[in-house]
Design a protein around this motif. Structure first.
Motif, PDB file in Angstrom:
ATOM      1  N   GLN A 168      79.625 -51.304 -28.302  1.00 25.46           N
ATOM      2  CA  GLN A 168      78.367 -51.762 -27.725  1.00 25.46           C
ATOM      3  C   GLN A 168      77.428 -50.581 -27.513  1.00 25.46           C
ATOM      4  O   GLN A 168      77.864 -49.433 -27.439  1.00 25.46           O
ATOM      5  N   LEU A 169      76.154 -50.907 -27.459  1.00 27.06           N
ATOM      6  CA  LEU A 169      75.117 -49.943 -27.127  1.00 27.06           C
ATOM      7  C   LEU A 169      74.521 -50.361 -25.797  1.00 27.06           C
ATOM      8  O   LEU A 169      74.247 -51.542 -25.579  1.00 27.06           O
ATOM      9  N   VAL A 170      74.313 -49.398 -24.908  1.00 27.18           N
ATOM     10  CA  VAL A 170      73.699 -49.652 -23.620  1.00 27.18           C
ATOM     11  C   VAL A 170      72.510 -48.712 -23.502  1.00 27.18           C
ATOM     12  O   VAL A 170      72.644 -47.509 -23.714  1.00 27.18           O
ATOM     13  N   ILE A 171      71.351 -49.271 -23.196  1.00 28.16           N
ATOM     14  CA  ILE A 171      70.136 -48.468 -23.101  1.00 28.16           C
ATOM     15  C   ILE A 171      69.401 -48.761 -21.802  1.00 28.16           C
ATOM     16  O   ILE A 171      69.599 -49.804 -21.185  1.00 28.16           O
ATOM     17  N   SER A 172      68.544 -47.851 -21.422  1.00 27.79           N
ATOM     18  CA  SER A 172      67.611 -48.035 -20.326  1.00 27.79           C
ATOM     19  C   SER A 172      66.250 -48.254 -20.965  1.00 27.79           C
ATOM     20  O   SER A 172      65.702 -47.345 -21.584  1.00 27.79           O
ATOM     21  N   ALA A 173      65.725 -49.460 -20.842  1.00 27.20           N
ATOM     22  CA  ALA A 173      64.484 -49.819 -21.530  1.00 27.20           C
ATOM     23  C   ALA A 173      63.359 -50.065 -20.540  1.00 27.20           C
ATOM     24  O   ALA A 173      63.579 -50.609 -19.459  1.00 27.20           O
ATOM     25  N   GLN A 174      62.166 -49.680 -20.907  1.00 28.89           N
ATOM     26  CA  GLN A 174      61.010 -50.049 -20.100  1.00 28.89           C
ATOM     27  C   GLN A 174      60.870 -51.569 -20.159  1.00 28.89           C
ATOM     28  O   GLN A 174      60.964 -52.172 -21.228  1.00 28.89           O
ATOM     29  N   SER A 175      60.677 -52.170 -19.000  1.00 29.74           N
ATOM     30  CA  SER A 175      60.696 -53.628 -18.892  1.00 29.74           C
ATOM     31  C   SER A 175      59.732 -54.334 -19.832  1.00 29.74           C
ATOM     32  O   SER A 175      60.038 -55.401 -20.357  1.00 29.74           O
ATOM     33  N   GLU A 184      68.410 -52.294 -17.703  1.00 27.09           N
ATOM     34  CA  GLU A 184      69.521 -51.909 -18.570  1.00 27.09           C
ATOM     35  C   GLU A 184      69.698 -53.021 -19.593  1.00 27.09           C
ATOM     36  O   GLU A 184      69.663 -54.202 -19.262  1.00 27.09           O
ATOM     37  N   MET A 185      69.886 -52.624 -20.846  1.00 25.48           N
ATOM     38  CA  MET A 185      70.029 -53.600 -21.931  1.00 25.48           C
ATOM     39  C   MET A 185      71.314 -53.286 -22.699  1.00 25.48           C
ATOM     40  O   MET A 185      71.685 -52.131 -22.859  1.00 25.48           O
ATOM     41  N   LEU A 186      71.952 -54.335 -23.203  1.00 20.83           N
ATOM     42  CA  LEU A 186      73.242 -54.220 -23.863  1.00 20.83           C
ATOM     43  C   LEU A 186      73.209 -54.931 -25.208  1.00 20.83           C
ATOM     44  O   LEU A 186      72.658 -56.032 -25.323  1.00 20.83           O
TER      45      LEU A 186
END
Length: 56
Positions: free
Chosen positions: A16-23, A51-53
């Motif tokens: 999996q990829l986990v990112i911190s994204a601007q809303s 946080e997005m997955l």
């Protein structure tokens, strides 16, 4: 984005990829690439993030 995700799938064992994204990009950009929001929004550097997955 799709090329980067494809590269990760082909060249790593990541599950999996986990990112911190601007809303403001969560649906139109990251959501369109298959990421889903996990958790509640938070502020980082004065900007709302989530946080997005992406399961690979």
């Amino acid at each position: 984005m799709r090329e980067a995700i494809g590269w990760v799938r082909e060249n790593t064992e990541a599950r999996q990829l986990v990112i911190s994204a601007q809303s403001y990009l969560k649906d139109s950009y990251y959501g369109a690439a298959g990421f889903i929001q996990v958790g509640e929004p938070y502020t980082e550097a004065g900007i709302e993030h989530v946080e997005m997955l992406l399961n690979l």
